[in-house]
Design a protein around this motif. Structure first.
Motif, PDB file in Angstrom:
ATOM      1  N   LEU A  18       0.814  -1.219   0.000  1.00 48.91           N
ATOM      2  CA  LEU A  18       0.000   0.000   0.000  1.00 48.91           C
ATOM      3  C   LEU A  18       0.847   1.268   0.000  1.00 48.91           C
ATOM      4  N   GLY A  19       1.996   1.223   0.660  1.00 46.89           N
ATOM      5  CA  GLY A  19       2.813   2.421   0.812  1.00 46.89           C
ATOM      6  C   GLY A  19       3.098   3.136  -0.492  1.00 46.89           C
ATOM      7  N   PRO A  20       3.693   2.455  -1.494  1.00 48.94           N
ATOM      8  CA  PRO A  20       3.977   3.113  -2.769  1.00 48.94           C
ATOM      9  C   PRO A  20       2.731   3.632  -3.469  1.00 48.94           C
ATOM     10  N   LYS A  21       1.620   2.897  -3.375  1.00 51.72           N
ATOM     11  CA  LYS A  21       0.384   3.338  -4.020  1.00 51.72           C
ATOM     12  C   LYS A  21      -0.156   4.609  -3.363  1.00 51.72           C
ATOM     13  N   ILE A  22      -0.132   4.627  -2.031  1.00 51.86           N
ATOM     14  CA  ILE A  22      -0.603   5.815  -1.320  1.00 51.86           C
ATOM     15  C   ILE A  22       0.257   7.019  -1.678  1.00 51.86           C
ATOM     16  N   GLN A  23       1.571   6.807  -1.723  1.00 47.49           N
ATOM     17  CA  GLN A  23       2.482   7.901  -2.057  1.00 47.49           C
ATOM     18  C   GLN A  23       2.197   8.430  -3.465  1.00 47.49           C
ATOM     19  N   PHE A  24       1.960   7.517  -4.406  1.00 48.68           N
ATOM     20  CA  PHE A  24       1.673   7.928  -5.786  1.00 48.68           C
ATOM     21  C   PHE A  24       0.397   8.760  -5.846  1.00 48.68           C
ATOM     22  N   TYR A  25      -0.663   8.255  -5.212  1.00 46.10           N
ATOM     23  CA  TYR A  25      -1.945   8.942  -5.326  1.00 46.10           C
ATOM     24  C   TYR A  25      -1.989  10.236  -4.510  1.00 46.10           C
ATOM     25  N   VAL A  26      -1.234  10.318  -3.423  1.00 46.36           N
ATOM     26  CA  VAL A  26      -1.134  11.585  -2.687  1.00 46.36           C
ATOM     27  C   VAL A  26      -0.513  12.643  -3.590  1.00 46.36           C
ATOM     28  N   ASN A  27       0.559  12.267  -4.295  1.00 47.60           N
ATOM     29  CA  ASN A  27       1.199  13.198  -5.227  1.00 47.60           C
ATOM     30  C   ASN A  27       0.289  13.511  -6.412  1.00 47.60           C
ATOM     31  N   PHE A  28      -0.429  12.501  -6.880  1.00 49.05           N
ATOM     32  CA  PHE A  28      -1.274  12.687  -8.064  1.00 49.05           C
ATOM     33  C   PHE A  28      -2.468  13.585  -7.759  1.00 49.05           C
ATOM     34  N   PHE A  29      -3.149  13.310  -6.652  1.00 40.27           N
ATOM     35  CA  PHE A  29      -4.323  14.102  -6.305  1.00 40.27           C
ATOM     36  C   PHE A  29      -3.962  15.447  -5.685  1.00 40.27           C
ATOM     37  N   GLY A  30      -2.743  15.553  -5.185  1.00 40.56           N
ATOM     38  CA  GLY A  30      -2.304  16.831  -4.643  1.00 40.56           C
ATOM     39  C   GLY A  30      -2.258  16.899  -3.140  1.00 40.56           C
ATOM     40  N   SER A  31      -2.921  15.992  -2.461  1.00 36.56           N
ATOM     41  CA  SER A  31      -2.895  15.997  -0.999  1.00 36.56           C
ATOM     42  C   SER A  31      -3.477  14.696  -0.468  1.00 36.56           C
ATOM     43  N   PHE A  32      -3.145  14.393   0.772  1.00 38.27           N
ATOM     44  CA  PHE A  32      -3.697  13.208   1.416  1.00 38.27           C
ATOM     45  C   PHE A  32      -5.206  13.353   1.598  1.00 38.27           C
ATOM     46  N   GLU A  33      -5.669  14.581   1.875  1.00 35.17           N
ATOM     47  CA  GLU A  33      -7.088  14.816   2.098  1.00 35.17           C
ATOM     48  C   GLU A  33      -7.904  14.468   0.852  1.00 35.17           C
ATOM     49  N   LYS A  34      -7.384  14.843  -0.331  1.00 30.95           N
ATOM     50  CA  LYS A  34      -8.107  14.555  -1.558  1.00 30.95           C
ATOM     51  C   LYS A  34      -8.126  13.052  -1.840  1.00 30.95           C
ATOM     52  N   LEU A  35      -7.016  12.371  -1.556  1.00 36.34           N
ATOM     53  CA  LEU A  35      -6.992  10.921  -1.712  1.00 36.34           C
ATOM     54  C   LEU A  35      -8.025  10.275  -0.806  1.00 36.34           C
ATOM     55  N   LEU A  36      -8.085  10.725   0.440  1.00 28.46           N
ATOM     56  CA  LEU A  36      -9.034  10.162   1.394  1.00 28.46           C
ATOM     57  C   LEU A  36     -10.469  10.385   0.927  1.00 28.46           C
ATOM     58  N   SER A  37     -10.725  11.557   0.346  1.00 33.45           N
ATOM     59  CA  SER A  37     -12.049  11.855  -0.177  1.00 33.45           C
ATOM     60  C   SER A  37     -12.419  10.896  -1.301  1.00 33.45           C
ATOM     61  N   PHE A  38     -11.482  10.605  -2.192  1.00 32.04           N
ATOM     62  CA  PHE A  38     -11.739   9.652  -3.272  1.00 32.04           C
ATOM     63  C   PHE A  38     -11.946   8.253  -2.727  1.00 32.04           C
ATOM     64  N   MET A  39     -11.191   7.891  -1.686  1.00 31.00           N
ATOM     65  CA  MET A  39     -11.318   6.554  -1.111  1.00 31.00           C
ATOM     66  C   MET A  39     -12.687   6.316  -0.500  1.00 31.00           C
ATOM     67  N   LYS A  40     -13.294   7.361   0.063  1.00 31.43           N
ATOM     68  CA  LYS A  40     -14.603   7.204   0.691  1.00 31.43           C
ATOM     69  C   LYS A  40     -15.664   6.825  -0.335  1.00 31.43           C
ATOM     70  N   GLY A  41     -15.484   7.295  -1.565  1.00 26.65           N
ATOM     71  CA  GLY A  41     -16.439   6.948  -2.602  1.00 26.65           C
ATOM     72  C   GLY A  41     -15.985   5.791  -3.468  1.00 26.65           C
ATOM     73  N   ASN A  42     -14.708   5.436  -3.380  1.00 30.22           N
ATOM     74  CA  ASN A  42     -14.155   4.394  -4.237  1.00 30.22           C
ATOM     75  C   ASN A  42     -13.003   3.718  -3.506  1.00 30.22           C
ATOM     76  N   ASN A  43     -13.342   2.837  -2.560  1.00 31.12           N
ATOM     77  CA  ASN A  43     -12.331   2.232  -1.696  1.00 31.12           C
ATOM     78  C   ASN A  43     -11.443   1.235  -2.431  1.00 31.12           C
TER      79      ASN A  43
END
Length: 360
Positions: free
Chosen positions: A158-183
């Protein structure tokens, strides 16, 4: 006296050969070695800080899920407590050692009680990776586990994937928001081809929809995307390019099932009376719940139209897209005195009990 002593000595000697009596402490030791009964509900209250009602609900959910997984998973939560593969105390201690508060731990196990079945020898490195490699703070780890604990106990990378998507979405908060609708976002293989597929769909990287497209495409395959475009083309009676444009406007459509889309399409055509082209140009309608939004709001529309209380130029699209609070204020609360039972009819429709034609 001498004869009496000679008779007693053999008896005393024989008695010394008998097994020694089992004392109370020995009984406790023997019993403690047998498997102790385990109550998940009680454990959630005593060790994890859940309220009794919350623990009861979480326990029922966990037992139901465990029974679907395997007999062993179910037995873990109903029989013996301490053994090498099931040690909830060790999981709680690990979460505490990472820095999670008692309230944080309560949130995690309330959302996913089976998290207590995690093996600490696997879970520990994954948690430390989030902290040390990805750079998540303790509050961020707690919030991630509250929505992604199932991913944490099932995935090792999970670590590398989280790091990629945090950078891609721009922040951890935005990643978390996407995860709530698409886990399932983080379960997909991390493949840069997804970015290319988003562009091929007609969503440029400069578009604000590009991140949504990537999030949706990460959970599908190219073959699945092609099949979905063909389905939309056939169902809506449009060209493949028109279907692609509709999807590029609302990429999340790709994550919906064909059955889900078909039911919404049939409702909007047969009940609401919309034209396929109208729906195609407003494909975001497919993202709303049929049972909780589209059907109940159409029910209110029919009631108000029958009473002559609805503006004739107000479209179903406008009503469907309206926020819940605004919708209630404008169409339920505003007419509650002039239309008896309107609020009850809307509430019943939201619960799946749509009034009949006579009742409307």
């Amino acid at each position: 006296m001498l004869r009496l002593r000679n008779r007693l000595l053999p008896l005393v000697s024989a008695a010394s050969q008998l097994p020694s009596p089992i004392h109370r402490s020995d009984c406790f030791r023997l019993l403690s070695n047998s498997p102790a009964p385990f109550s998940l509900e009680d454990y959630l209250v005593a060790s994890c800080g859940l309220a009794p009602a919350q623990a009861r609900s979480a326990s029922k959910k966990a037992l139901a899920e465990a029974s679907r997984l395997s007999a062993k998973a179910f037995n873990d939560l109903t029989s013996a407590r301490h053994h090498t593969r099931f040690d909830p105390d060790a999981v709680v201690a690990l979460l505490s050692s990472i820095g999670l508060s008692r309230a944080d731990i309560a949130d995690v196990v309330a959302a996913d009680p089976l998290f207590l079945r995690s093996r600490v020898d696997r879970l520990g490195p994954r948690l430390r990776d989030l902290r040390d490699s990805v750079g998540l703070s303790v509050p961020q780890i707690a919030r991630f586990l509250a929505v992604g604990s199932r991913l944490m106990r099932g995935c090792s990378d999970l670590g590398p994937k989280i790091q990629f998507y945090v950078n891609f979405f721009g922040s951890f908060e935005k990643l978390l928001s996407f995860m709530k609708g698409n886990n399932s976002l983080l379960t997909a293989d991390l493949d840069k081809e997804v970015l290319q597929r988003a562009e091929e769909l007609g969503v440029p990287r400069s578009s604000g929809k590009f991140r949504q497209a990537v999030a949706a495409l990460a959970c599908t395959t190219k073959q699945r995307d092609t099949a979905m475009l063909e389905f939309l083309k056939t169902t809506l009676g449009c060209s493949k390019s028109e279907a692609a444009i509709a999807v590029s406007k609302v990429p999340v459509i790709l994550s919906l099932s064909e059955q889900n889309l078909l039911r919404k399409f049939q409702f909007m055509i047969n009940d609401v009376g919309l034209e396929p082209q109208y729906i195609l140009e407003r494909s975001i309608l497919f993202t709303h719940s049929l049972e909780k939004r589209l059907v109940p709001r159409h029910c209110v529309m029919k009631i108000l139209l029958a009473k002559g209380l609805l503006e004739t130029n107000l479209s179903f699209y406008s009503i469907a897209r309206m926020g819940e609070k605004s919708f209630r204020l404008r169409f339920i609360d505003y007419h509650k005195d002039s239309v008896t039972g309107l609020a009850d009819a809307y509430a019943a429709a939201c619960r799946g009990r749509v009034p009949s034609g006579d009742q409307l």
